[in-house]
Write an enzyme that holds these catalytic residues in place. Structure first.
Site, mmCIF file in Angstrom:
data_model
loop_
_atom_site.group_PDB
_atom_site.id
_atom_site.type_symbol
_atom_site.label_atom_id
_atom_site.label_comp_id
_atom_site.label_asym_id
_atom_site.label_seq_id
_atom_site.Cartn_x
_atom_site.Cartn_y
_atom_site.Cartn_z
ATOM 1 N N HIS A 62 -6.923 -8.883 -6.029
ATOM 2 C CA HIS A 62 -7.116 -7.478 -5.613
ATOM 3 C C HIS A 62 -6.601 -6.531 -6.678
ATOM 4 O O HIS A 62 -5.399 -6.449 -6.915
ATOM 5 C CB HIS A 62 -6.388 -7.231 -4.292
ATOM 6 C CG HIS A 62 -6.673 -5.896 -3.686
ATOM 7 N ND1 HIS A 62 -7.899 -5.567 -3.166
ATOM 8 C CD2 HIS A 62 -5.908 -4.794 -3.514
ATOM 9 C CE1 HIS A 62 -7.874 -4.331 -2.694
ATOM 10 N NE2 HIS A 62 -6.674 -3.831 -2.895
ATOM 11 N N HIS A 64 -7.373 -2.454 -8.508
ATOM 12 C CA HIS A 64 -8.109 -1.218 -8.791
ATOM 13 C C HIS A 64 -7.741 -0.898 -10.236
ATOM 14 O O HIS A 64 -6.711 -0.278 -10.504
ATOM 15 C CB HIS A 64 -7.686 -0.081 -7.871
ATOM 16 C CG HIS A 64 -7.661 -0.454 -6.409
ATOM 17 N ND1 HIS A 64 -8.802 -0.574 -5.663
ATOM 18 C CD2 HIS A 64 -6.638 -0.753 -5.572
ATOM 19 C CE1 HIS A 64 -8.483 -0.914 -4.421
ATOM 20 N NE2 HIS A 64 -7.172 -1.039 -4.345
ATOM 21 N N GLN A 67 -6.280 2.376 -11.886
ATOM 22 C CA GLN A 67 -4.956 2.869 -11.513
ATOM 23 C C GLN A 67 -3.870 2.453 -12.511
ATOM 24 O O GLN A 67 -2.766 3.003 -12.493
ATOM 25 C CB GLN A 67 -4.607 2.413 -10.084
ATOM 26 C CG GLN A 67 -5.496 3.091 -9.040
ATOM 27 C CD GLN A 67 -5.233 2.636 -7.619
ATOM 28 O OE1 GLN A 67 -4.212 2.022 -7.327
ATOM 29 N NE2 GLN A 67 -6.158 2.914 -6.720
ATOM 30 N N ARG A 88 -1.423 8.623 -2.708
ATOM 31 C CA ARG A 88 -2.879 8.682 -2.688
ATOM 32 C C ARG A 88 -3.382 10.051 -3.168
ATOM 33 O O ARG A 88 -4.425 10.133 -3.814
ATOM 34 C CB ARG A 88 -3.398 8.400 -1.269
ATOM 35 C CG ARG A 88 -4.888 8.106 -1.248
ATOM 36 C CD ARG A 88 -5.384 7.745 0.133
ATOM 37 N NE ARG A 88 -5.452 8.899 1.011
ATOM 38 C CZ ARG A 88 -6.262 8.990 2.070
ATOM 39 N NH1 ARG A 88 -7.023 7.988 2.406
ATOM 40 N NH2 ARG A 88 -6.271 10.059 2.819
ATOM 41 N N TYR A 127 -14.137 1.242 -6.282
ATOM 42 C CA TYR A 127 -14.655 2.312 -5.412
ATOM 43 C C TYR A 127 -15.017 3.600 -6.128
ATOM 44 O O TYR A 127 -15.563 4.513 -5.517
ATOM 45 C CB TYR A 127 -13.695 2.596 -4.257
ATOM 46 C CG TYR A 127 -12.280 2.979 -4.611
ATOM 47 C CD1 TYR A 127 -11.955 4.274 -5.008
ATOM 48 C CD2 TYR A 127 -11.247 2.053 -4.491
ATOM 49 C CE1 TYR A 127 -10.651 4.624 -5.307
ATOM 50 C CE2 TYR A 127 -9.940 2.396 -4.788
ATOM 51 C CZ TYR A 127 -9.649 3.678 -5.191
ATOM 52 O OH TYR A 127 -8.353 4.024 -5.487
ATOM 53 N N HIS A 213 -14.408 -0.554 2.614
ATOM 54 C CA HIS A 213 -13.075 -0.154 2.138
ATOM 55 C C HIS A 213 -11.972 -0.416 3.148
ATOM 56 O O HIS A 213 -10.934 -0.991 2.841
ATOM 57 C CB HIS A 213 -13.071 1.330 1.755
ATOM 58 C CG HIS A 213 -11.736 1.823 1.295
ATOM 59 N ND1 HIS A 213 -10.783 2.326 2.161
ATOM 60 C CD2 HIS A 213 -11.170 1.865 0.070
ATOM 61 C CE1 HIS A 213 -9.702 2.658 1.471
ATOM 62 N NE2 HIS A 213 -9.917 2.385 0.201
ATOM 63 N N HIS A 237 -9.474 -3.568 3.054
ATOM 64 C CA HIS A 237 -8.082 -3.128 3.291
ATOM 65 C C HIS A 237 -7.930 -3.044 4.808
ATOM 66 O O HIS A 237 -8.725 -2.378 5.457
ATOM 67 C CB HIS A 237 -7.855 -1.716 2.756
ATOM 68 C CG HIS A 237 -7.832 -1.580 1.268
ATOM 69 N ND1 HIS A 237 -8.372 -0.492 0.627
ATOM 70 C CD2 HIS A 237 -7.285 -2.341 0.294
ATOM 71 C CE1 HIS A 237 -8.179 -0.590 -0.683
ATOM 72 N NE2 HIS A 237 -7.532 -1.711 -0.920
ATOM 73 N N GLU A 240 -2.421 -1.722 6.181
ATOM 74 C CA GLU A 240 -1.387 -1.539 5.158
ATOM 75 C C GLU A 240 -0.251 -0.664 5.655
ATOM 76 O O GLU A 240 0.895 -0.821 5.251
ATOM 77 C CB GLU A 240 -2.041 -0.910 3.917
ATOM 78 C CG GLU A 240 -1.093 -0.717 2.743
ATOM 79 C CD GLU A 240 -1.808 -0.323 1.461
ATOM 80 O OE1 GLU A 240 -3.009 -0.022 1.519
ATOM 81 O OE2 GLU A 240 -1.156 -0.331 0.410
ATOM 82 N N HIS A 274 -3.782 -6.565 2.407
ATOM 83 C CA HIS A 274 -2.690 -5.826 3.069
ATOM 84 C C HIS A 274 -2.780 -5.967 4.595
ATOM 85 O O HIS A 274 -2.809 -4.970 5.305
ATOM 86 C CB HIS A 274 -2.707 -4.324 2.765
ATOM 87 C CG HIS A 274 -2.858 -3.945 1.334
ATOM 88 N ND1 HIS A 274 -1.983 -4.334 0.358
ATOM 89 C CD2 HIS A 274 -3.771 -3.151 0.732
ATOM 90 C CE1 HIS A 274 -2.368 -3.801 -0.795
ATOM 91 N NE2 HIS A 274 -3.441 -3.086 -0.607
ATOM 92 N N ASP A 325 -3.334 -5.011 -7.271
ATOM 93 C CA ASP A 325 -3.650 -3.792 -6.539
ATOM 94 C C ASP A 325 -3.558 -2.518 -7.391
ATOM 95 O O ASP A 325 -4.446 -2.234 -8.175
ATOM 96 C CB ASP A 325 -2.750 -3.709 -5.290
ATOM 97 C CG ASP A 325 -3.220 -2.661 -4.295
ATOM 98 O OD1 ASP A 325 -4.302 -2.087 -4.479
ATOM 99 O OD2 ASP A 325 -2.489 -2.415 -3.311
HETATM 100 ZN ZN ZN Z 1 -6.133 -1.812 -2.699
#
Ligand code: ZN
Length: 457
Positions: A62, A64, A67, A88, A127, A213, A237, A240, A274, A325
């Protein structure tokens, strides 16, 4: 740039971790990127590449990737309500301006770091699809193409998981403006998948999955329409945040994992990322379904999510893997270490996950993450004939590894080694990391620096 076809060669390892356990003096023949033969108990033949300790590369289930560019930028104290949700907000501001070239440069940096720290395949939960104003790119899957290019440049195995995102909250709430680059309807998403398939075609062993998502972002009706669009892995997800669980209960009367199992036939194709906040009944359903729990210990700690009930899940035979992640720190061994330490701290005991004396903690964590991660990413695991030649060489001469044998090698790598214990990485039969350095590191890092300068200046 795509990887050149790998030649045929043979590695000889003093110690190798095979599906049947540790073996000594193992010859592993690689042809066309895959393992063609494994023979234990043989001296090295002329021309063999001599290695100390060979173990399979780990799947990072997992990520992204983009990030990685904002790692370390959200660690400022003083916010009373500082939480996942404030993190976020910054992430949305960061992605508002991200261009395709920067996406590729940041992803290449992240994928390179994964290879240098033991992950040979990544599940990219992707995404960020559209242009800055929210309109699809003319080439709709352009961002998928950029991720595929980053995978080709670094050599990492790619399981691409394009994300379907349509709503801001449970019950089909309309998306907010900060989410404009993420949004699809089912028809548009089906077209994105076609583009993603084409983007992956040049890679030697890429896998395409899909990622609804979260239950916040997808309605039940959409979920039912998405699942037949692709045969590969399905990632979501799921639970979480406590607030997410409470909102789900307020909306539906059910907890998120409970809702999922009530409405969808969850099976071994699924990875529940998560699944942090689950009760005993939800845990039992996850175990029985054969779905993989996608755990991201470093990010979950960084975001203050809470702890997954790992000991109970593992004892019941649950399947798991680890992911980086948010990519705030990329290191497969550290993910495994924190997974164990979180449980030790909360259960106040040592070696709380390994079920019995036949396997050490490091071996249990490593093999669990290997097998569960491979399942979640749609590939075969381990040093066996037919599997991709994704191999890590641990350095038996590293101070943390001296005099170790068998499981103690993995325990020392996971719990006791800093940088340098991982010496060489072969991915699909090509050597991409030598003496701990990715062979393209200078080029990749220079491009990353340029991209960040543009984003953060
Ligand atoms: Zn994630």
């Amino acid at each position: 740039m795509t990887s050149a076809p790998a030649s045929t060669f043979t590695l000889h390892a003093d110690h190798a971790l095979l599906p049947s356990g540790w073996a000594r003096k193992v010859r592993i023949t690689v042809a066309q990127g895959r393992i063609a033969a494994v023979d234990a108990g043989h001296a090295a033949a002329h021309g063999d590449i001599a290695t100390d300790v060979l173990v399979p590369g780990l799947p990072n289930l997992h990520s992204h990737a983009f990030q990685r560019g904002m790692a370390g930028l959200t660690e400022i104290g003083g916010g009373q309500g500082d939480s996942f949700w404030s993190w976020r907000e910054l992430m949305y501001r960061f992605l508002a301006t991200l261009r395709p070239e920067a996406m590729e440069a940041i992803a290449a940096q992240a994928f390179m770091e994964m290879l240098e720290t033991g992950s040979t395949r990544v599940g990219e939960f992707h995404y960020l699809h559209h242009d800055a104003d929210g309109a699809p790119y003319v080439q709709r899957a352009q961002m998928c193409e950029r991720l595929a290019a980053a995978a080709a440049q670094t050599g990492i195995g790619l399981t691409l998981l394009p994300v379907f995102y349509a709503h801001a909250d449970f019950g089909g709430a309309p998306p907010n403006p900060a989410q404009r680059r993420l949004i699809h309807d089912v028809e548009g998403f089906a077209r994105l998948l076609e583009g993603a398939r084409a983007a992956l075609a040049p890679l030697p062993d890429a896998v395409l999955g899909i990622a609804p998502h979260s239950l916040r972002a997808v309605t039940g009706q959409e979920l039912a329409a998405l699942l037949p669009l692709n045969d590969g892995p399905v990632h979501i997800h799921i639970a979480e945040q406590v607030r997410e669980v409470e909102s789900c209960v307020a909306w539906s009367g059910l907890r998120p994992v409970q809702w999922l199992y009530e409405h969808v036939a969850v099976d071994a194709r699924w990875c529940l990322v998560h699944a942090t906040h689950i009760d005993q009944a939800e845990r039992a359903r996850m175990v029985a379904s054969g779905a993989v729990a996608g755990l991201c210990p470093i990010t979950e700690a960084n975001l203050g999510d809470g702890l997954f009930p790992m000991q109970a899940f593992a004892r019941e035979g649950g399947r798991f893997g680890v992911g980086s992640d948010s990519n705030v720190l990329i290191d497969a061994a550290q993910e495994l270490r924190l997974l164990e330490y979180g449980q030790r701290l909360t259960l106040r005991g040592r070696n709380v996950l390994a079920p019995d004396a036949t396997r050490s903690s490091g071996r249990f964590l490593f093999e669990g993450a290997l097998n569960g991660g491979a399942q979640a990413l749609g590939v075969a695991a381990g040093l066996q004939v037919g599997a991709s030649a994704d191999l890590l060489e641990l350095d038996a001469g590293h101070p943390a590894m001296l005099g170790r044998q068998g499981d103690a090698l993995l325990d020392s790598w996971v719990f006791a080694a800093r940088n340098g214990a991982l010496r060489t990485v072969w991915r699909h039969g090509q050597c991409w990391v030598s003496e701990g350095r990715h062979i393209q590191r200078d080029t990749i890092t220079a491009r990353f620096a340029q991209a960040l300068h543009g984003l953060l200046a």
